[in-house]
Each structure stands twice: as C-alpha cells, then as structure tokens.
Design a protein around this motif. Sequence first.
Motif, PDB file in Angstrom:
ATOM      1  N   LEU A  41       0.828  -1.206   0.000  1.00 21.51           N
ATOM      2  CA  LEU A  41       0.000   0.000   0.000  1.00 21.51           C
ATOM      3  C   LEU A  41       0.863   1.256   0.000  1.00 21.51           C
ATOM      4  O   LEU A  41       0.604   2.204  -0.748  1.00 21.51           O
ATOM      5  CB  LEU A  41      -0.945   0.020   1.206  1.00 21.51           C
ATOM      6  N   ARG A  42       1.898   1.270   0.822  1.00 22.91           N
ATOM      7  CA  ARG A  42       2.794   2.426   0.868  1.00 22.91           C
ATOM      8  C   ARG A  42       3.502   2.615  -0.466  1.00 22.91           C
ATOM      9  O   ARG A  42       3.606   3.730  -0.975  1.00 22.91           O
ATOM     10  CB  ARG A  42       3.833   2.297   1.978  1.00 22.91           C
ATOM     11  N   ALA A  43       3.976   1.532  -1.048  1.00 24.13           N
ATOM     12  CA  ALA A  43       4.698   1.631  -2.319  1.00 24.13           C
ATOM     13  C   ALA A  43       3.815   2.214  -3.410  1.00 24.13           C
ATOM     14  O   ALA A  43       4.246   3.096  -4.168  1.00 24.13           O
ATOM     15  CB  ALA A  43       5.225   0.257  -2.726  1.00 24.13           C
ATOM     16  N   VAL A  44       2.582   1.752  -3.494  1.00 26.07           N
ATOM     17  CA  VAL A  44       1.673   2.262  -4.524  1.00 26.07           C
ATOM     18  C   VAL A  44       1.309   3.713  -4.220  1.00 26.07           C
ATOM     19  O   VAL A  44       1.350   4.575  -5.110  1.00 26.07           O
ATOM     20  CB  VAL A  44       0.409   1.383  -4.651  1.00 26.07           C
ATOM     21  N   SER A  45       0.999   4.012  -2.980  1.00 25.54           N
ATOM     22  CA  SER A  45       0.639   5.376  -2.599  1.00 25.54           C
ATOM     23  C   SER A  45       1.783   6.345  -2.866  1.00 25.54           C
ATOM     24  O   SER A  45       1.577   7.437  -3.418  1.00 25.54           O
ATOM     25  CB  SER A  45       0.238   5.432  -1.124  1.00 25.54           C
ATOM     26  N   GLY A  49      -0.310   6.275  -6.718  1.00 28.87           N
ATOM     27  CA  GLY A  49      -1.550   5.513  -6.646  1.00 28.87           C
ATOM     28  C   GLY A  49      -1.741   4.480  -7.732  1.00 28.87           C
ATOM     29  O   GLY A  49      -2.645   3.650  -7.655  1.00 28.87           O
ATOM     30  N   THR A  50      -0.894   4.496  -8.759  1.00 27.23           N
ATOM     31  CA  THR A  50      -0.957   3.499  -9.839  1.00 27.23           C
ATOM     32  C   THR A  50       0.469   3.104 -10.205  1.00 27.23           C
ATOM     33  O   THR A  50       1.316   3.979 -10.409  1.00 27.23           O
ATOM     34  CB  THR A  50      -1.662   4.067 -11.087  1.00 27.23           C
ATOM     35  N   VAL A  51       0.715   1.809 -10.273  1.00 31.82           N
ATOM     36  CA  VAL A  51       2.048   1.300 -10.632  1.00 31.82           C
ATOM     37  C   VAL A  51       1.898   0.068 -11.520  1.00 31.82           C
ATOM     38  O   VAL A  51       0.831  -0.544 -11.576  1.00 31.82           O
ATOM     39  CB  VAL A  51       2.882   0.926  -9.388  1.00 31.82           C
ATOM     40  N   LEU A  94      -4.601   1.870  -6.404  1.00 26.40           N
ATOM     41  CA  LEU A  94      -5.302   1.840  -5.126  1.00 26.40           C
ATOM     42  C   LEU A  94      -6.790   2.084  -5.371  1.00 26.40           C
ATOM     43  O   LEU A  94      -7.157   2.955  -6.161  1.00 26.40           O
ATOM     44  CB  LEU A  94      -4.789   2.936  -4.200  1.00 26.40           C
ATOM     45  N   THR A  95      -7.601   1.325  -4.690  1.00 25.81           N
ATOM     46  CA  THR A  95      -9.037   1.599  -4.686  1.00 25.81           C
ATOM     47  C   THR A  95      -9.298   2.615  -3.575  1.00 25.81           C
ATOM     48  O   THR A  95      -8.396   2.938  -2.781  1.00 25.81           O
ATOM     49  CB  THR A  95      -9.839   0.327  -4.385  1.00 25.81           C
ATOM     50  N   GLU A 103      -4.201   5.198   4.744  1.00 25.84           N
ATOM     51  CA  GLU A 103      -4.205   6.356   5.634  1.00 25.84           C
ATOM     52  C   GLU A 103      -4.354   5.924   7.093  1.00 25.84           C
ATOM     53  O   GLU A 103      -3.708   6.484   7.975  1.00 25.84           O
ATOM     54  CB  GLU A 103      -5.322   7.337   5.251  1.00 25.84           C
ATOM     55  N   GLU A 104      -5.187   4.934   7.330  1.00 26.05           N
ATOM     56  CA  GLU A 104      -5.385   4.425   8.690  1.00 26.05           C
ATOM     57  C   GLU A 104      -4.086   3.844   9.254  1.00 26.05           C
ATOM     58  O   GLU A 104      -3.694   4.154  10.385  1.00 26.05           O
ATOM     59  CB  GLU A 104      -6.488   3.357   8.678  1.00 26.05           C
ATOM     60  N   ILE A 105      -3.412   3.019   8.466  1.00 22.93           N
ATOM     61  CA  ILE A 105      -2.190   2.392   8.982  1.00 22.93           C
ATOM     62  C   ILE A 105      -1.019   3.381   9.006  1.00 22.93           C
ATOM     63  O   ILE A 105      -0.163   3.303   9.877  1.00 22.93           O
ATOM     64  CB  ILE A 105      -1.832   1.085   8.242  1.00 22.93           C
ATOM     65  N   ARG A 106      -1.002   4.328   8.088  1.00 23.99           N
ATOM     66  CA  ARG A 106       0.051   5.349   8.120  1.00 23.99           C
ATOM     67  C   ARG A 106      -0.081   6.197   9.379  1.00 23.99           C
ATOM     68  O   ARG A 106       0.909   6.483  10.058  1.00 23.99           O
ATOM     69  CB  ARG A 106      -0.008   6.231   6.880  1.00 23.99           C
ATOM     70  N   THR A 107      -1.297   6.572   9.717  1.00 23.72           N
ATOM     71  CA  THR A 107      -1.531   7.345  10.934  1.00 23.72           C
ATOM     72  C   THR A 107      -1.094   6.550  12.159  1.00 23.72           C
ATOM     73  O   THR A 107      -0.404   7.077  13.041  1.00 23.72           O
ATOM     74  CB  THR A 107      -3.019   7.743  11.041  1.00 23.72           C
ATOM     75  N   ALA A 108      -1.470   5.286  12.209  1.00 19.51           N
ATOM     76  CA  ALA A 108      -1.084   4.438  13.343  1.00 19.51           C
ATOM     77  C   ALA A 108       0.434   4.308  13.422  1.00 19.51           C
ATOM     78  O   ALA A 108       1.023   4.400  14.509  1.00 19.51           O
ATOM     79  CB  ALA A 108      -1.734   3.064  13.227  1.00 19.51           C
ATOM     80  N   GLY A 109       1.082   4.101  12.295  1.00 20.84           N
ATOM     81  CA  GLY A 109       2.537   3.986  12.267  1.00 20.84           C
ATOM     82  C   GLY A 109       3.225   5.265  12.713  1.00 20.84           C
ATOM     83  O   GLY A 109       4.218   5.229  13.464  1.00 20.84           O
ATOM     84  N   ASN A 110       2.694   6.402  12.276  1.00 25.91           N
ATOM     85  CA  ASN A 110       3.259   7.687  12.693  1.00 25.91           C
ATOM     86  C   ASN A 110       3.108   7.903  14.194  1.00 25.91           C
ATOM     87  O   ASN A 110       4.004   8.446  14.845  1.00 25.91           O
ATOM     88  CB  ASN A 110       2.609   8.838  11.925  1.00 25.91           C
TER      89      ASN A 110
END
Length: 146
Positions: A41-45, A49-51, A94-95, A103-110
């Motif tokens: 998810l991070r890599a695509v984001s 958003g498209t790879v 990404l859908t 965004e949810e996991i990025r926030t948690a990781g931060n």
Amino acid sequence: MTTTTPPVNGQVIGLAHYASRALLEVALARAGCNFNQSVALRAVSDNGGTVERSWLVGRLTGALKIEEAAARETVAGMTALKLLEETGAEQVSLTERGRELFEEIRTAGNEIAARLYAGVPAEDLAVAGRVLTLVTERADAELAEV
C-alpha cells in the motif's frame, strides 16, 4: 587479543526492528491488514496511486526479501480484497478502500514512531538514518552477489 562488541550491530538493530514491528502488527491486525500488504500500500501510494504490477512485485521482493511467488500472492490477494484494482494491461491502482486503509495504517505507524522516538535528538536520528541506510545498501549489494 580481545575483541569488543560494537555498540550497534545486527542484533541491536534487529531487536529494535522486531519490537517496533510488533507494535505496528497490532495496529495492522486491528485494521485487517498484514505487514506485506502495508508495504505494498505504501509503495503504490508513494508512487502516485498506480504502478506496474511487475514493479510492485519487484518492490516487495526487494524490500521484504521474499520470493517472487509470495509477492505475487500478496498483490493478487490485495486485488481480491479490493484494496487494489487492475487499471491497465499490467497496472494496479489503489481503490478507495485501499487509500482509506493506507491512511489508517500510516496514521497508526506515525503515532507509534512519535512515541518511540520521543525525546531522541534530531541529530541522533539523522545519524542513525544515514548509518542504517548505508548498512542496508551494503547488505543489499552482498545479497545481489549471492
């Protein structure tokens, strides 16, 4: 002749990695995601958003040191879960659900990182970042020769 153990070595780095990753895994489980999916998810984001599917598979194998089959399985599973969608001949995007989950996991990781690195001087973090980047580059170079 005696040798001394350096203050930072693979064991120290590994223990820090596994301890912080364990905290992240708790947050990922709450979100319904696994670590490989979070890396994808991070890599695509991070790449708009498209790879290309092959690029994402390569990114997962290189970053996670996993077999290509496992990386392909991760991408296929994310498509089945509707986190990614086929958007071209060989592209995935990404859908909306994938964006929300990232965004949810990025926030948690931060939030985890903020707690763990609180009070560590910025200069020390900068040095640690440079050293760990160099160690990673050297290890990757050696692995490429294996």
